[in-house]
Design an enzyme around this catalytic site. Sequence first.
Site, short mmCIF file in Angstrom:
data_model
loop_
_atom_site.label_atom_id
_atom_site.label_comp_id
_atom_site.label_asym_id
_atom_site.label_seq_id
_atom_site.Cartn_x
_atom_site.Cartn_y
_atom_site.Cartn_z
N HIS A 9 41.23 91.18 -14.77
CA HIS A 9 42.25 90.13 -14.87
C HIS A 9 43.03 89.98 -13.57
O HIS A 9 43.51 88.89 -13.26
CB HIS A 9 43.21 90.44 -16.03
CG HIS A 9 42.48 90.57 -17.33
ND1 HIS A 9 41.80 89.52 -17.90
CD2 HIS A 9 42.29 91.64 -18.14
CE1 HIS A 9 41.23 89.94 -19.03
NE2 HIS A 9 41.50 91.22 -19.19
N THR A 49 61.16 71.65 -26.31
CA THR A 49 59.75 71.95 -26.58
C THR A 49 59.23 73.17 -25.84
O THR A 49 58.15 73.67 -26.16
CB THR A 49 58.87 70.76 -26.14
OG1 THR A 49 59.10 70.56 -24.74
CG2 THR A 49 59.19 69.50 -26.93
N ASP A 83 68.30 74.89 -21.82
CA ASP A 83 69.06 73.65 -21.66
C ASP A 83 69.87 73.42 -22.93
O ASP A 83 69.91 74.28 -23.82
CB ASP A 83 68.15 72.47 -21.28
CG ASP A 83 67.28 71.97 -22.42
OD1 ASP A 83 67.32 72.57 -23.52
OD2 ASP A 83 66.56 70.98 -22.23
N HIS A 134 46.63 89.70 -20.11
CA HIS A 134 45.58 89.08 -19.29
C HIS A 134 46.10 88.21 -18.14
O HIS A 134 45.45 88.13 -17.11
CB HIS A 134 44.67 88.21 -20.18
CG HIS A 134 43.78 89.02 -21.07
ND1 HIS A 134 42.75 88.46 -21.79
CD2 HIS A 134 43.75 90.35 -21.35
CE1 HIS A 134 42.12 89.41 -22.49
NE2 HIS A 134 42.72 90.57 -22.24
N CYS A 158 63.77 75.40 -23.85
CA CYS A 158 64.28 74.03 -23.94
C CYS A 158 63.84 73.47 -25.29
O CYS A 158 63.47 74.24 -26.18
CB CYS A 158 63.83 73.18 -22.75
SG CYS A 158 62.05 72.91 -22.60
C1 RB5 Z 1 65.95 67.52 -23.92
O1 RB5 Z 1 66.21 66.43 -24.73
C2 RB5 Z 1 64.45 67.81 -23.91
O2 RB5 Z 1 63.77 66.81 -23.25
C3 RB5 Z 1 64.18 69.16 -23.27
O3 RB5 Z 1 64.88 70.14 -23.95
C4 RB5 Z 1 62.74 69.64 -23.26
O4 RB5 Z 1 62.19 69.53 -24.53
C5 RB5 Z 1 61.89 69.08 -22.22
O5 RB5 Z 1 60.71 69.44 -22.09
#
Ligand code: RB5
Length: 150
Positions: free
Chosen positions: A135, A69, A10, A100, A67
Site C-alpha cells: 500500500h 455532506t 462548517d 490501505h 460539513c
Molecule cells: C452548506 O450549506 C453545505 O453546502 C456544506 O455544508 C457542504 O455540504 C458542502 O459540501
Amino acid sequence: MSKPIAVACDHAALDMKNEVISYLKSQGYECVDYGTYTKDSCNYPDYAEKVCDAVNEGKSDMGILICGTGIGMSMAANKCKGIRAALCSDTFSARFTRLHNDANVLCMGARTIGAGLACDIADIFVKTGFEGGRHQTRIDMVMALENKGK
Ligand code: RB5
C-alpha cells in the site's frame, strides 16, 4: 497517538462536530477545535484549510472535517498538499482508508449520517494504523500526482 486531533466543521455540522469532539475526549483523545463555533453561515474551505495546515505543520497527525455532506470538505482538503482526505459514511471504509490509504483526514456529512455513527467512524479512524507494504507504493504514486502539474 500523542498529538491532538485537529477538528473543524462548517455551520451545517456544528452539533455533530461537538458530539464527535466530546466522544473522542471521552475516549482519551485530545482534540483541537478549529471552528466554526456558531451556526452562522460560513465557507467550508476556510475550515478545511485550518485543519490541513495543522496536519501539514505537524501539530496534528490526523484531522476530522465535517460539513453538510462531507463532500465539500473532502474536495477542499484533497487540494492541500500532503493531505489524503477520505469521506466516510460507514465504519468499514473508515477502517480500510487507514489500513490501505493511510488517510490523514476524515470527512463526514452531518446531513447524511447520524451523530452516533459519526462517533463510531471517528473512533475506528483514529485508532487504526496504516498497513504499509504494497500500500505504501500506491500511496507514493498518489502523492506523486501532486507534483505532476496536471
Ligand atoms: C452548506 O450549506 C453545505 O453546502 C456544506 O455544508 C457542504 O455540504 C458542502 O459540501
